[in-house]
Design a protein around this motif. Structure first.
Motif, PDB file in Angstrom:
ATOM      1  N   PHE A  68      33.363  25.575  52.710  1.00 46.00           N
ATOM      2  CA  PHE A  68      33.518  27.038  52.663  1.00 46.00           C
ATOM      3  C   PHE A  68      32.201  27.803  52.782  1.00 46.00           C
ATOM      4  O   PHE A  68      32.198  28.973  53.161  1.00 46.00           O
ATOM      5  N   ARG A  69      31.069  27.159  52.497  1.00 42.61           N
ATOM      6  CA  ARG A  69      29.799  27.890  52.419  1.00 42.61           C
ATOM      7  C   ARG A  69      29.073  27.895  53.754  1.00 42.61           C
ATOM      8  O   ARG A  69      28.503  26.901  54.189  1.00 42.61           O
ATOM      9  N   GLY A  70      29.061  29.034  54.423  1.00 37.32           N
ATOM     10  CA  GLY A  70      28.446  29.135  55.736  1.00 37.32           C
ATOM     11  C   GLY A  70      26.982  29.547  55.677  1.00 37.32           C
ATOM     12  O   GLY A  70      26.524  30.160  54.716  1.00 37.32           O
ATOM     13  N   ASN A  71      26.255  29.221  56.725  1.00 33.20           N
ATOM     14  CA  ASN A  71      24.836  29.580  56.846  1.00 33.20           C
ATOM     15  C   ASN A  71      24.727  30.966  57.463  1.00 33.20           C
ATOM     16  O   ASN A  71      24.188  31.151  58.556  1.00 33.20           O
ATOM     17  N   ASN A  72      25.235  31.967  56.751  1.00 33.88           N
ATOM     18  CA  ASN A  72      25.296  33.314  57.313  1.00 33.88           C
ATOM     19  C   ASN A  72      23.969  34.043  57.249  1.00 33.88           C
ATOM     20  O   ASN A  72      23.692  34.912  58.070  1.00 33.88           O
ATOM     21  N   GLY A  73      23.135  33.689  56.252  1.00 34.65           N
ATOM     22  CA  GLY A  73      21.849  34.361  56.140  1.00 34.65           C
ATOM     23  C   GLY A  73      20.933  34.095  57.312  1.00 34.65           C
ATOM     24  O   GLY A  73      20.044  34.901  57.595  1.00 34.65           O
ATOM     25  N   VAL A  74      21.147  32.973  58.018  1.00 34.83           N
ATOM     26  CA  VAL A  74      20.303  32.650  59.174  1.00 34.83           C
ATOM     27  C   VAL A  74      21.126  32.621  60.457  1.00 34.83           C
ATOM     28  O   VAL A  74      20.970  33.472  61.332  1.00 34.83           O
TER      29      VAL A  74
END
Length: 313
Positions: free
Chosen positions: A105-111
């Motif tokens: 569920f945890r995506g690398n959205n900050g980068v």
């Protein structure tokens, strides 16, 4: 049709080119684990906060602040987290459930998510993406700590520990610190603005190269059925149902496109760091990061192409 596909590649290839450049630089020895560790800390503590701060500072809140998107993404994150956890209790061994749920569920959205949003939608993508990142960071950190603590003894899950983890996060500090400046239209001194912009411009290429350099091809070769299952959940199930839900709620154009990019971002590499620090199954966490990052080069292009072909973004 071919022109549309090439347009899609022009949006995504610069981002994934930086990722795989990191892989190449690591293999030829131009960067090493020491460089990646220091550079990642620099991104997390300085350049990324600058990017988020300036993105919000210069955001046009009349167009970029979308409470509906923030509420929808938060609810979708909590619902997907709960469903994935429920699924894991039936299909995943007890000791690996926390790693599986976080990876799925945890995506690398900050980068990656923010880089793609900026590539596709320019200033609007950075503005909305930066605002959305504040919500994402709070949700992801709190939920990850909780699920890992249940199955991994090395993580504290009491409310105070979760609260401290959140308020000390430099990305969260930069997001909430920028809001008063943006609301009251505070202008930074010229030298400070230019210095901040220089640091902000370093963020995405440096962070993407570090992610690429930290990918382990050995972890990919040794990936288990559990890692593949979590990766399919993250790269196919979550963006499919998250984007369909956004469409059902009436989001269109850039808003729907950014939602897709955030739902479809590969698993955040910090998930591996958290699992290893807690003494969990870190080879499984590494395998999920590698598989989802490689898969994103395909799923992101296909998803954007289909959304553009359907006239939704």
């Amino acid at each position: 049709m071919l022109g549309l596909f090439l347009q899609t590649l022009n949006i995504t290839l610069p981002v994934f080119a930086m990722l795989f450049l990191g892989v190449v630089l690591k293999r030829v020895g131009w960067i090493d684990d020491g460089f990646i560790r220091v550079a990642s800390a620099l991104v997390f503590n300085l350049t990324m906060p600058c990017l988020l701060f300036l993105g919000i500072l210069h955001a046009d809140f009349r167009t970029a602040f979308k409470p509906g998107i923030l509420i929808y993404y938060s609810l979708a994150t909590f619902v997907s987290f709960a469903l994935i956890w429920w699924y894991a209790t039936w299909r995943v061994p007890f000791a690996d459930r926390g790693v599986y749920v976080q990876g799925a569920f945890r995506g690398n959205n900050g980068v990656v998510g923010l880089a793609l949003a900026a590539s596709m939608y320019g200033a609007y993508g950075i503005s909305l993406g930066a605002i959305l990142a504040g919500v994402v960071i709070v949700c992801y950190n709190a939920l990850s700590v909780v699920v890992l603590a249940v199955y991994t003894p090395g993580v504290k899950s009491d409310p105070w520990s979760i609260f401290v983890n959140i308020v000390r996060n430099p990305l969260i500090i930069s997001v909430f610190g920028a809001i008063p400046f943006a609301v009251y239209a505070v202008t930074l001194p010229g030298w400070l603005e230019e210095s901040g912009q220089s640091l902000a411009r370093m963020t995405l290429p440096l962070a993407l190269i570090c992610i690429g350099g930290s990918l382990s091809l050995a972890a990919l070769r040794e990936s288990s059925r559990t890692a593949i299952d979590a990766s399919l959940m993250k790269m196919v199930g979550l963006p499919l149902f998250g984007t369909l839900g956004g469409w059902a709620f009436g989001f269109r154009g850039a808003d729907l496109g950014i939602l897709f990019l955030y739902f479809g971002a590969p698993t955040a590499s910090v998930s591996y760091v958290m699992v290893r620090a807690a003494g969990g199954n870190y080879p499984l966490a590494a395998a999920i990061v590698v598989i989802t990052t490689v898969a994103a080069a395909v799923t992101t292009n296909v998803g954007i192409f289909l959304l553009q072909w359907a006239g939704l973004v």
